[in-house]
Structure formats: C-alpha cells, structure tokens
Design an enzyme around this catalytic site. Structure first.
Site, PDB file in Angstrom:
ATOM      1  N   GLU A  69     -46.725  28.620  37.657  1.00 21.25           N
ATOM      2  CA  GLU A  69     -47.779  29.544  37.243  1.00 21.25           C
ATOM      3  C   GLU A  69     -48.623  29.995  38.427  1.00 21.25           C
ATOM      4  O   GLU A  69     -49.741  30.481  38.254  1.00 21.25           O
ATOM      5  CB  GLU A  69     -48.675  28.853  36.206  1.00 21.25           C
ATOM      6  N   HIS A 195     -46.029  32.465  22.222  1.00 23.08           N
ATOM      7  CA  HIS A 195     -47.150  32.590  23.159  1.00 23.08           C
ATOM      8  C   HIS A 195     -48.474  32.370  22.413  1.00 23.08           C
ATOM      9  O   HIS A 195     -49.342  33.256  22.373  1.00 23.08           O
ATOM     10  CB  HIS A 195     -47.112  33.982  23.807  1.00 23.08           C
ATOM     11  N   ASP A 199     -53.837  31.483  27.239  1.00 22.37           N
ATOM     12  CA  ASP A 199     -53.453  31.031  28.583  1.00 22.37           C
ATOM     13  C   ASP A 199     -52.909  29.612  28.456  1.00 22.37           C
ATOM     14  O   ASP A 199     -53.188  28.899  27.491  1.00 22.37           O
ATOM     15  CB  ASP A 199     -54.660  31.054  29.516  1.00 22.37           C
ATOM     16  N   GLY A 200     -52.092  29.198  29.437  1.00 20.24           N
ATOM     17  CA  GLY A 200     -51.588  27.832  29.471  1.00 20.24           C
ATOM     18  C   GLY A 200     -50.321  27.593  28.679  1.00 20.24           C
ATOM     19  O   GLY A 200     -49.875  26.454  28.545  1.00 20.24           O
ATOM     20  N   GLY A 202     -47.102  28.361  29.332  1.00 18.30           N
ATOM     21  CA  GLY A 202     -45.963  27.871  30.099  1.00 18.30           C
ATOM     22  C   GLY A 202     -46.062  26.392  30.378  1.00 18.30           C
ATOM     23  O   GLY A 202     -45.115  25.628  30.135  1.00 18.30           O
ATOM     24  N   TYR A 237     -35.097  31.518  35.313  1.00 19.78           N
ATOM     25  CA  TYR A 237     -35.799  30.986  34.142  1.00 19.78           C
ATOM     26  C   TYR A 237     -36.382  32.129  33.302  1.00 19.78           C
ATOM     27  O   TYR A 237     -36.139  32.217  32.090  1.00 19.78           O
ATOM     28  CB  TYR A 237     -36.907  30.046  34.627  1.00 19.78           C
TER      29      TYR A 237
END
Length: 367
Positions: A69, A195, A199-200, A202, A237
């Site tokens: 990230e 999703h 945020d966060g 991944g 990926y």
C-alpha cells in the site's frame, strides 16, 4: 458480463462463483501448497521457542503488506521499535499496528468464527480509528501510474451488507467441498471487490487470509507471511484481481494464490533452518563467555527479538541492571552481539540472527 470500471459494481456476483474452480491445474497446485504448509507447520511446532518465528514472521508480514500500500518502512526499523516504548516514523507505526491487528484477529478466533466483525476489528486496529461499512459514494480505484480508474466497488450500505453476509456464509460453507486454500483465494478476491471500508481494505484482506489458514487448522500460528510474495509480484496481483472482475478468470487467480502459499511456506522453512543453526551456535558461544549463558531466560531473550534492551533483561531475568549490562557486554566482546545507541538508549543486536531474518529466501525459490 455487465461491468464498467467507472460504474459502481453493484452487480458483483455472489459466491460461490459459477463454473469449475478446482480444475486439474488448481488441484495439482493445491496438493503442492498443502504439502508445503504442512511441513512448515510441523517445523514451527518443533521449534524450542515458537515465539522466535512468530515474532519475526508477523513483523515481516506487517512490513511487506504495508509496502504493497506504499507505506514503506524497513524490517530493521520494525524490529528495533517492536518492543520499545519509543515510536518510529509514521510508516513504522502503521506497520506495527498491522502486527497488532493480526494478533488481535488470531485471538478473536478463539472466541468466535472468522466473520466480517473480525475484519472490522482488524481494520480498526490497523487504522487506529473505529471503522464501519463504507457509506459514502464515489469510491474509485485507479492505476497509480496512469491515474486511470480501473474499478468502482459496490455502493450503498444495504448492497455492501448483503454481499458481506454472502462472503461470510461462503467462508464457512463446507458443503461446497472446496479445499480451504481455494476457498481462501476466492474469498480474498470477493473481499477486495466489495471494498467494504473507505481505507485499509488491502491490509485487512491479507490478514483475513492468514486468519482463514489458522481457523482451518492449516497452520497453528500466523507464521506465513504471504505478502512477501505479493510485493514481489504486485502488478500481477492487481492484474489478476482485475481479470476476475472483467473476465471471470478464476483459475489464473487461484493458481497465483496457491503458488504464493507454496513458495512462502517453503521459504519460511529455509528461514527456520537458518534460525535453528544460529540459535544453537549463539547459545553454545554464550555459555562459554558469560555467566548469563547459563540462564535459560536470557538465552531465550536473545532470539525473541534481534534487538535486546538492558531493561528487558532486568525485568525478564530478574537480575540487577549491572548484571544485565555485564551479560550483554560480555557477548559484545565475544562478537556474539553488537551495540548500537539510539539517543540515550543502548541497544544490543543479535546481528547474525538479524541477518537470517532479513535474508530473502523467496528470491531464489521464485527465480
């Protein structure tokens, strides 16, 4: 398929996917990945002090997953600050929160199955704020190089909630007969496609991968740091995730995840061998050069973290500060440890242990 990267993907298909997921190629790769995982789990259980590997693996996973990230710190800095009251830079603090979130997730599995609630707690710990399902519209994911939008996740609280409920059911639907590794790969795509947080996602999704392996009993502790493989193949990926969305290319995605599991497990086995060799050599040397070498707790401390502090020896070994300092200084004199100063603090580094931890065994296997 009705999909446009600029339009919220509210029609994201529910799980399980249609068609065959466990193709012949996938089954073959699954066997190899399961064998490597089993060997790793056995080797980790046989370590005299499993905390040696657990501490290292979780920090290395935190560093690599954060780097995906673009939150970049070094593994060396993470080890330096891992057990310290001091704080490093912003990236280091974020990565250390990732490790704390991983531990929190593993602890949660003792009380309840892996759920979106677990993922929410994990993400909240990573971000250091209470996270909830994304409610604002307009979320778009863009290629960092071209700035072109490549994906728009589903929008609307009810839409996201329904897809997460389906994701939870899929995680525990043994009636489907899917191998847990295949199920993990599919679930990871779905989580990232939903999703759910602003945020966060991944980092949370990658922790959920490890939690799924622990929950299924494939590894007893979170000693597999998959993100090292993912950072080496970062563009692939994201390309393969996108290909599932645009082309339903499940086989390529699942094979990618299975290869990541296999090679990461094999590379960690090599690291365990290196750790055990250094542990035996350092312990034998310590016994001959310092009285502390006959203290089992002191020898254990030398391998819980590569950075050892005087106050830690005092507290754990229940000795005076002069005694702790003498033990550590004896090892510096024998070149077993090296000394660094950070401000007013003296740090004693098990440099050979640190070298093993920072060595990238995956590079040779992945050539």
């Amino acid at each position: 398929m009705n999909w446009d990267p600029e339009v919220p993907y509210d029609d994201l298909p529910l799980l399980p996917p249609t068609g065959e997921q466990e193709t012949r190629a996938v089954l073959k790769a699954t066997i190899a990945a399961r064998a490597a995982l089993a060997a790793l789990d056995q080797a980790a259980r046989l370590l005299p002090n499993p905390a040696v590997l657990l501490n290292a693996a979780t920090l290395l996973e935190a560093q690599a997953s954060s780097e995906i990230e673009n939150i970049v710190t070094t593994a060396d800095e993470l080890f330096r600050y891992a057990e310290s009251d001091e704080v490093g830079g912003h990236a280091t603090k974020e990565a250390l929160r990732y490790r704390a979130a991983l531990y929190e997730g593993v602890s949660a599995l003792v009380r309840r199955p892996l759920t979106f609630g677990t993922a929410t707690a994990v993400c909240s710990r990573i971000k250091d704020v209470d996270m909830t399902i994304r409610r604002m519209s307009g979320t778009r994911i863009a290629n960092p190089a071209t700035r072109r939008v490549v994906y728009a996740p589903p929008e609307g609280f009810d839409v996201i909630s329904d897809k997460l409920a389906n994701w939870e059911r899929f995680l525990h639907d043994d009636a489907l007969g899917l191998d847990p590794l295949v199920r993990m790969a599919i679930a990871h795509y779905q989580f990232e496609a939903i999703h759910p947080f602003h945020d966060g996602n991944g980092r949370t999704g990658r922790i959920v991968n490890i939690l799924a392996l622990v929950e299924e009993g494939l590894i007893a502790e979170p000693v597999l740091y998959l993100s090292r493989y993912l950072i080496r193949h970062k563009s692939e990926y994201y390309r393969l995730l996108n290909a599932v969305t645009s082309e339903e290319a499940w086989e390529d995605w699942i094979l990618y995840v299975l290869r990541a599991v296999e090679l990461t497990a094999r590379s960690t086995l090599i690291k365990i061998s290196g750790i055990r060799t250094i542990q035996d050599e350092v312990s034998e040397r310590a016994r001959t050069v310092t009285r502390g070498g006959r203290d089992a707790t002191f020898l254990t401390l030398l391998f819980e973290q590569p950075y050892v502090r005087i106050k830690t020896v005092v507290e754990r070994c229940e000795v005076s500060r002069p005694t702790a300092t003498a033990w550590l200084s004896d090892l510096v004199g024998a070149d077993v440890l090296s000394e660094r100063r950070t401000g007013r603090e003296r740090l004693f580094v098990n440099h050979r242990f640190l070298e093993v931890l920072l060595r990238d065994e995956l590079e040779e296997l992945d050539a």
